[in-house]
Design a protein around this motif. Structure first.
Motif, PDB file in Angstrom:
ATOM      1  N   ARG A 114       5.186   2.454  -2.173  1.00 10.66           N
ATOM      2  CA  ARG A 114       4.219   2.799  -1.136  1.00 10.66           C
ATOM      3  C   ARG A 114       4.883   3.726  -0.115  1.00 10.66           C
ATOM      4  N   LEU A 115       4.080   4.587   0.465  1.00 11.65           N
ATOM      5  CA  LEU A 115       4.601   5.481   1.494  1.00 11.65           C
ATOM      6  C   LEU A 115       4.732   4.721   2.806  1.00 11.65           C
ATOM      7  N   GLN A 116       5.930   4.742   3.386  1.00  7.63           N
ATOM      8  CA  GLN A 116       6.133   4.181   4.713  1.00  7.63           C
ATOM      9  C   GLN A 116       6.827   5.232   5.571  1.00  7.63           C
ATOM     10  N   ARG A 137       1.189  15.390   0.132  1.00  5.63           N
ATOM     11  CA  ARG A 137       0.992  14.253  -0.760  1.00  5.63           C
ATOM     12  C   ARG A 137      -0.444  14.210  -1.277  1.00  5.63           C
ATOM     13  N   GLU A 154      -5.693   6.873  -0.852  1.00  7.00           N
ATOM     14  CA  GLU A 154      -4.416   6.471  -0.256  1.00  7.00           C
ATOM     15  C   GLU A 154      -4.365   4.987   0.090  1.00  7.00           C
ATOM     16  N   ASN A 158      -1.448   2.358  -1.597  1.00 11.91           N
ATOM     17  CA  ASN A 158      -0.443   1.798  -0.701  1.00 11.91           C
ATOM     18  C   ASN A 158      -0.712   0.337  -0.338  1.00 11.91           C
ATOM     19  N   TYR A 212       0.630   3.081   6.653  1.00 10.18           N
ATOM     20  CA  TYR A 212       1.895   3.800   6.511  1.00 10.18           C
ATOM     21  C   TYR A 212       2.999   3.230   7.424  1.00 10.18           C
TER      22      TYR A 212
END
Length: 373
Positions: A114-116, A137, A154, A158, A212
């Motif tokens: 996942r995007l953080q 992205r 998204e 995520n 995020y």
């Protein structure tokens, strides 16, 4: 996670009121033995009784329940303008979070990667750099408008489950609610469809920022970053710069026309356009726009469009089947599919739906009937 009542806090609250345990039992509509079992830690109140206990004794969730913070739900509100988040709002959201834990085993597998965002900042340059990263992205150019499906994808990518809700335009305190379950590593995003289209995309982007930045969820810094991120993502520097150039060449009438045209082109509110153009101007030491924030707010009220629910379900109110289908097909969410599996497996009743979605009982009954068919 085993939860027990903070018995000492309850006893102190009873003493302050001159109450005995039987008085509390009468106020809650339970037996005296039930209260005794709660205080001994051998039993725990049902969600509706827990909420009534909190409001009766005026105790917040943290004062009422002993729980390890590692497993405690983290809540964040996207509030209506001028609305104040009270302890009662927090308590209700915490109860919703506790109830959602039971739904997690019925969700589809969540992505591990996942995007953080690390070290998120509201400063202009670092924020624009983050926005560029996210836009890349999403496969979007510097000036491309963000579509609903870009944001929806998204959430699922995520570890966030979107739950569209019909909370009304005026009577409800919130227009979105973010509930993070840290132990389960799952986030539930409740989005109010009874809100205007030009605001809805901003709220989605705001909630995505929370996804995020899980470490900031529930904190004031998290709300500030989410607001800044949403505006910058939907109307980034490249567009704000051009808009400033066009708006700044004319008079106030020209400025209003340019801002309105850009708001329509990007599917966001004129206030969002105004705010991002002014942020760009400030970053470049340029004069601000001619309009004041109050004037833009007035313009925004005049230009209000349809609500999301009106756009999706016309005529409204939505039929349960159409509402459930929109959750799956439009928002790509497994919320109701998972709820249906839970109902069939555990024979979950309407009370669970009513409390976990914070909706009237008659609406919960209608949804339950659709899900059990």
């Amino acid at each position: 996670m085993h939860k027990v009542i903070h018995s000492e806090n309850i006893k102190q609250s009873l003493q302050a009121r001159g109450w005995k345990q039987k008085d509390l039992a009468e106020a809650l509509g339970v037996t005296a033995q039930s209260v005794t079992n709660w205080l001994k830690g051998s039993d725990f109140p049902r969600p509706d009784k827990l909420l009534k206990l909190a409001t009766t004794l005026q105790l917040g969730f943290d004062k009422l329940v002993k729980t390890h913070t590692v497993g405690q739900p983290v809540v964040a509100f996207r509030k209506k303008a001028g609305a104040k988040t009270t302890d009662a709002h927090i308590d209700k959201a915490m109860v919703m979070g506790a109830l959602l834990k039971a739904l997690v085993p019925f969700l589809p597998p969540m992505p591990a990667l996942r995007l953080q965002l690390t070290a998120p900042s509201t400063d202009y340059e670092p924020l624009q750099a983050v926005v560029s990263q996210v836009r890349a992205r999403l496969g979007l150019g510097e000036e491309a408008a963000v579509a609903y499906h870009d944001l929806i994808g998204e959430f699922g990518a995520n570890g966030a489950v979107v739950a569209p809700v019909l909370w009304g335009q005026k009577q409800n305190h919130k227009n979105a609610l973010h509930i993070l379950l840290p132990q389960e590593n799952v986030t539930f995003i409740f989005l109010n469809l009874d809100t205007h289209q030009e605001d809805f995309k901003f709220w989605m982007a705001h909630e995505l920022a929370h996804v995020y930045t899980p470490d900031l969820a529930g904190k004031e810094a998290g709300e500030d970053f989410a607001d800044a991120f949403a505006g910058a993502l939907l109307f980034p520097r490249a567009v704000a710069s051009k808009t400033y150039g066009h708006a700044g060449t004319g008079n106030k009438t020209t400025e209003a026309k340019v801002l309105t045209e850009q708001a329509k082109a990007y599917g966001i509110s004129v206030f969002s356009v105004f705010s991002e153009v002014n942020r760009y101007a400030h970053s470049q030491d340029l004069p601000p726009l001619r309009h004041t924030a109050e004037q833009i707010h007035q313009m925004r009220q005049i230009q209000r469009g349809k609500t999301m629910s009106e756009e999706l379900f016309a005529p409204v109110p939505a039929e349960p089947g159409a509402y459930i289908a929109a959750t799956k097909n439009t928002f790509k969410s497994a919320f109701f599919e998972s709820l249906q599996k839970m109902i069939k497996k555990k024979e979950t009743g309407t009370g669970y739906i009513q409390q976990v979605m914070d909706i009237p009982m008659q609406d919960a009954i209608a949804l339950h009937g659709e899900l059990v068919d």
